[in-house]
Design a protein around this motif. Sequence first.
Motif, PDB file in Angstrom:
ATOM      1  N   THR A 297       0.838  -1.139   0.128  1.00  0.00           N
ATOM      2  CA  THR A 297      -0.135  -0.102   0.065  1.00  0.00           C
ATOM      3  C   THR A 297       1.009   1.221   0.034  1.00  0.00           C
ATOM      4  O   THR A 297       2.061   1.004   0.047  1.00  0.00           O
ATOM      5  N   LEU A 298       0.373   2.492  -0.250  1.00  0.00           N
ATOM      6  CA  LEU A 298       1.100   3.601  -0.195  1.00  0.00           C
ATOM      7  C   LEU A 298       1.755   3.897   1.169  1.00  0.00           C
ATOM      8  O   LEU A 298       2.613   4.286   1.317  1.00  0.00           O
ATOM      9  N   GLU A 299       1.270   3.271   2.351  1.00  0.00           N
ATOM     10  CA  GLU A 299       1.533   3.609   3.591  1.00  0.00           C
ATOM     11  C   GLU A 299       2.879   2.750   3.617  1.00  0.00           C
ATOM     12  O   GLU A 299       3.828   2.855   4.543  1.00  0.00           O
ATOM     13  N   GLN A 300       2.687   1.349   3.161  1.00  0.00           N
ATOM     14  CA  GLN A 300       3.866   0.573   3.247  1.00  0.00           C
ATOM     15  C   GLN A 300       5.026   0.701   2.369  1.00  0.00           C
ATOM     16  O   GLN A 300       6.153   0.073   2.645  1.00  0.00           O
ATOM     17  N   LEU A 301       4.916   1.853   1.274  1.00  0.00           N
ATOM     18  CA  LEU A 301       6.195   2.329   0.464  1.00  0.00           C
ATOM     19  C   LEU A 301       7.324   2.802   1.584  1.00  0.00           C
ATOM     20  O   LEU A 301       8.644   2.608   0.951  1.00  0.00           O
ATOM     21  N   GLY A 302       6.961   3.282   2.469  1.00  0.00           N
ATOM     22  CA  GLY A 302       8.023   3.898   3.339  1.00  0.00           C
ATOM     23  C   GLY A 302       8.451   5.301   2.982  1.00  0.00           C
ATOM     24  O   GLY A 302       9.512   5.840   3.226  1.00  0.00           O
ATOM     25  N   MET A 303       7.708   6.032   2.466  1.00  0.00           N
ATOM     26  CA  MET A 303       7.991   7.392   2.055  1.00  0.00           C
ATOM     27  C   MET A 303       7.702   8.320   3.295  1.00  0.00           C
ATOM     28  O   MET A 303       7.051   8.111   4.153  1.00  0.00           O
ATOM     29  N   PRO A 304       8.621   9.225   3.368  1.00  0.00           N
ATOM     30  CA  PRO A 304       8.363  10.272   4.429  1.00  0.00           C
ATOM     31  C   PRO A 304       7.059  10.726   4.477  1.00  0.00           C
ATOM     32  O   PRO A 304       6.333  11.031   3.516  1.00  0.00           O
ATOM     33  N   GLU A 305       6.387  11.118   5.719  1.00  0.00           N
ATOM     34  CA  GLU A 305       4.829  11.507   5.740  1.00  0.00           C
ATOM     35  C   GLU A 305       4.535  12.754   5.022  1.00  0.00           C
ATOM     36  O   GLU A 305       3.593  12.617   4.242  1.00  0.00           O
ATOM     37  N   ALA A 306       5.534  13.620   4.794  1.00  0.00           N
ATOM     38  CA  ALA A 306       5.092  14.673   3.907  1.00  0.00           C
ATOM     39  C   ALA A 306       5.006  14.639   2.474  1.00  0.00           C
ATOM     40  O   ALA A 306       4.389  14.928   1.617  1.00  0.00           O
ATOM     41  N   THR A 307       6.119  13.553   2.127  1.00  0.00           N
ATOM     42  CA  THR A 307       6.163  13.238   0.476  1.00  0.00           C
ATOM     43  C   THR A 307       5.087  12.471   0.275  1.00  0.00           C
ATOM     44  O   THR A 307       4.287  12.286  -0.761  1.00  0.00           O
ATOM     45  N   GLU A 308       4.623  11.443   1.336  1.00  0.00           N
ATOM     46  CA  GLU A 308       3.351  10.516   1.004  1.00  0.00           C
ATOM     47  C   GLU A 308       2.186  11.356   0.881  1.00  0.00           C
ATOM     48  O   GLU A 308       1.397  11.087  -0.237  1.00  0.00           O
ATOM     49  N   ALA A 309       2.076  12.432   1.612  1.00  0.00           N
ATOM     50  CA  ALA A 309       0.755  13.285   1.551  1.00  0.00           C
ATOM     51  C   ALA A 309       0.944  14.157   0.224  1.00  0.00           C
ATOM     52  O   ALA A 309      -0.159  14.187  -0.384  1.00  0.00           O
ATOM     53  N   ARG A 310       2.132  14.491  -0.240  1.00  0.00           N
ATOM     54  CA  ARG A 310       1.952  15.412  -1.505  1.00  0.00           C
ATOM     55  C   ARG A 310       1.629  14.406  -2.583  1.00  0.00           C
ATOM     56  O   ARG A 310       1.069  14.677  -3.717  1.00  0.00           O
ATOM     57  N   PHE A 311       2.257  12.958  -2.602  1.00  0.00           N
ATOM     58  CA  PHE A 311       2.101  12.157  -3.813  1.00  0.00           C
ATOM     59  C   PHE A 311       0.619  11.727  -3.575  1.00  0.00           C
ATOM     60  O   PHE A 311       0.093  11.484  -4.878  1.00  0.00           O
ATOM     61  N   ARG A 312      -0.179  11.507  -2.709  1.00  0.00           N
ATOM     62  CA  ARG A 312      -1.555  11.219  -2.523  1.00  0.00           C
ATOM     63  C   ARG A 312      -2.373  12.226  -3.261  1.00  0.00           C
ATOM     64  O   ARG A 312      -3.293  12.261  -4.210  1.00  0.00           O
ATOM     65  N   ARG A 313      -2.066  13.530  -3.080  1.00  0.00           N
ATOM     66  CA  ARG A 313      -2.852  14.581  -3.523  1.00  0.00           C
ATOM     67  C   ARG A 313      -2.586  14.699  -5.297  1.00  0.00           C
ATOM     68  O   ARG A 313      -3.234  15.036  -6.000  1.00  0.00           O
ATOM     69  N   LEU A 314      -1.178  14.347  -5.604  1.00  0.00           N
ATOM     70  CA  LEU A 314      -1.038  14.125  -7.182  1.00  0.00           C
ATOM     71  C   LEU A 314      -1.722  13.047  -7.630  1.00  0.00           C
ATOM     72  O   LEU A 314      -2.342  13.414  -8.767  1.00  0.00           O
ATOM     73  N   VAL A 315      -1.890  11.847  -7.218  1.00  0.00           N
ATOM     74  CA  VAL A 315      -2.294  10.809  -7.918  1.00  0.00           C
ATOM     75  C   VAL A 315      -4.108  10.983  -7.581  1.00  0.00           C
ATOM     76  O   VAL A 315      -4.588  10.180  -8.463  1.00  0.00           O
ATOM     77  N   GLU A 316      -4.453  11.663  -6.932  1.00  0.00           N
ATOM     78  CA  GLU A 316      -5.845  11.954  -6.699  1.00  0.00           C
ATOM     79  C   GLU A 316      -6.438  12.785  -7.721  1.00  0.00           C
ATOM     80  O   GLU A 316      -7.592  13.015  -7.641  1.00  0.00           O
TER      81      GLU A 316
END
Length: 595
Positions: A297-316
């Motif tokens: 899952t996106l949570e399991q990728l190990g992205m830093p929290e801020a990067t994961e949040a930005r990536f979610r906004r991009l893909v949505e």
Amino acid sequence: MTAPMSVRRRIRLGELLVQQGAITEEQLASALAEQKRTGRKLGRVLGDLGLMSEAALHEFLAKHLQVPFVDLKQVRIDREAIKLLPEPLARRYRALVLQQDARGLLVGMADPSDLHAYDELQAKLRQPLRIALVGEAEFLRTLDAVYRQTDEIATLAEAVREELSEGGVDLESLSAEEGSPDAPVVRLLQTMFHDAVRARASDIHIEPGEDKLRIRLRVDGALQEQLIEGKRVAAALVTRLKLMCGLDIAEKRLPQDGRFSVRVLDGSIDVRLATMPTTHGESVVMRLLNQSTALLTLEQLGMPEATEARFRRLVERTAGMVLVTGPTGSGKTTTLYAALNYLNRADVKIFTVEDPVEYRLDRITQVQVVPKIGLDFSRVLRTALRQDPDIILVGEMRDRETVEIGLRGAMTGHFVFSTLHTINAVATVNRLLDMGAPGYMIAAAVNGVIAQRLVRRVCTDCAHPATPSANELAWLAACRPGLAPERQRFVAGAGCTYCNLTGYRGRVAVYELLEIDRPLADAVRRGDLEGFARAARALDSYVPLAQGAIDLALAGVTSVAEAMAVGSGLEEFTDGEAAPALPEASVESLLEQRA
């Protein structure tokens, strides 16, 4: 050498714990009921119920049995001594030969009170035995780590070589004989795949030499080599692999590609095979794709929290393009599939074009390209746009036509994912321009670029504090001028049984996410690549790959050496140029402070 009297008598663990006051009768009854329900060992049940810790249980048993307790995480196991006890017997008697010296053998047993196992070991090994208690969980983990099948591979390869030397067997006729699972070549391949899966290898390399065959496994990004005598063994292996792929076994002058699936250790492995003619025969590389491995899952990728949040906004977003870049084997497909899994809903149509289809997802239309019949990326992509998709995944942007179709799809209301091979996120725009894509299309379509690398994790079983070398200190000072390395706690792996003496076990991704805002898009539209690079590096949200690797080293996840190997040479510094080397005096002062 005889065992202590306490070892010679079988004990009932629960009754002994009650007698010694370690647990109560009621607690034992509760644990026995749980054991009957789950089928697990009583010691593990006691730990799961919180009645007795594993360490306390080991200490109690060792004291009662009058044998030492050996922590398999800490002991250096003698690889030659291990071979004295075959793997089937080790599993049957739950025992490992840990060391061999003038006094005899040190044998670790998960249950030293097992009299039958002790007698069988003494009859089999025929040397004085010193028994030690080992934890059962660590014992099972160690078994899989130490019993590699390299000796069996060498033995089977010798059998193949002897078979080929008996009257000059025709390799092209091997297919009839190899219907039998007992054929040496078949058993050799089965053993190779078993060894690769146990070692967590991503690739198998079969490389013929002048008089030897090299079999190399890529584990955590690094190759591990085994040499086998006999050149003709390689030809037999290649022939058998070609038959499994349905390739032309008579064609040895041209490269060929194929794929097949095998069952290994109760799991399904998809194998992508590529052959290459060399001076000493055909070389083969097989990429292993474990279908039984669950998608991250996106949570399991190990992205830093801020990067994961930005990536979610991009893909949505509902339209545009997101590119994932990095070299082969950097985890791009894993990241893309995590995003697709996140977006996979009943109200979203997702279409993928891949070579090959590496993971199979429900509700997603997946197409495998077949270039030899004209079913390539550009042709499938043109048709995909008429399939009413919301999201399109293009496995790789390989040519100008594919790039332009993907960009046009992103500009006309679709959301497009794809991959590129570039050094970092900033270099991606330059790569798209080199492939002939117009700047205005890139500026209008690309929403963001995520670059990534994989770094090896320091093995947690042999990690220890480490002092960076002079070169590493210089690199840290260049990347993070105010870091103060002498105040940081860095780690490295000493090398142990579980990591095959490498000091690393497993990998984690380092990410660099660049969102294309209006100033960046304007620079792309003008073709101002230098201005684009400066504007990108000036963004507060932009964290270069080297900085992400350093963060992992500071957190003790990886070593400075590994972070430096990934982060060096990426031209990620603020002025776009490589950082200058520190003066010698600076390096010496840092070392003095660190000492």
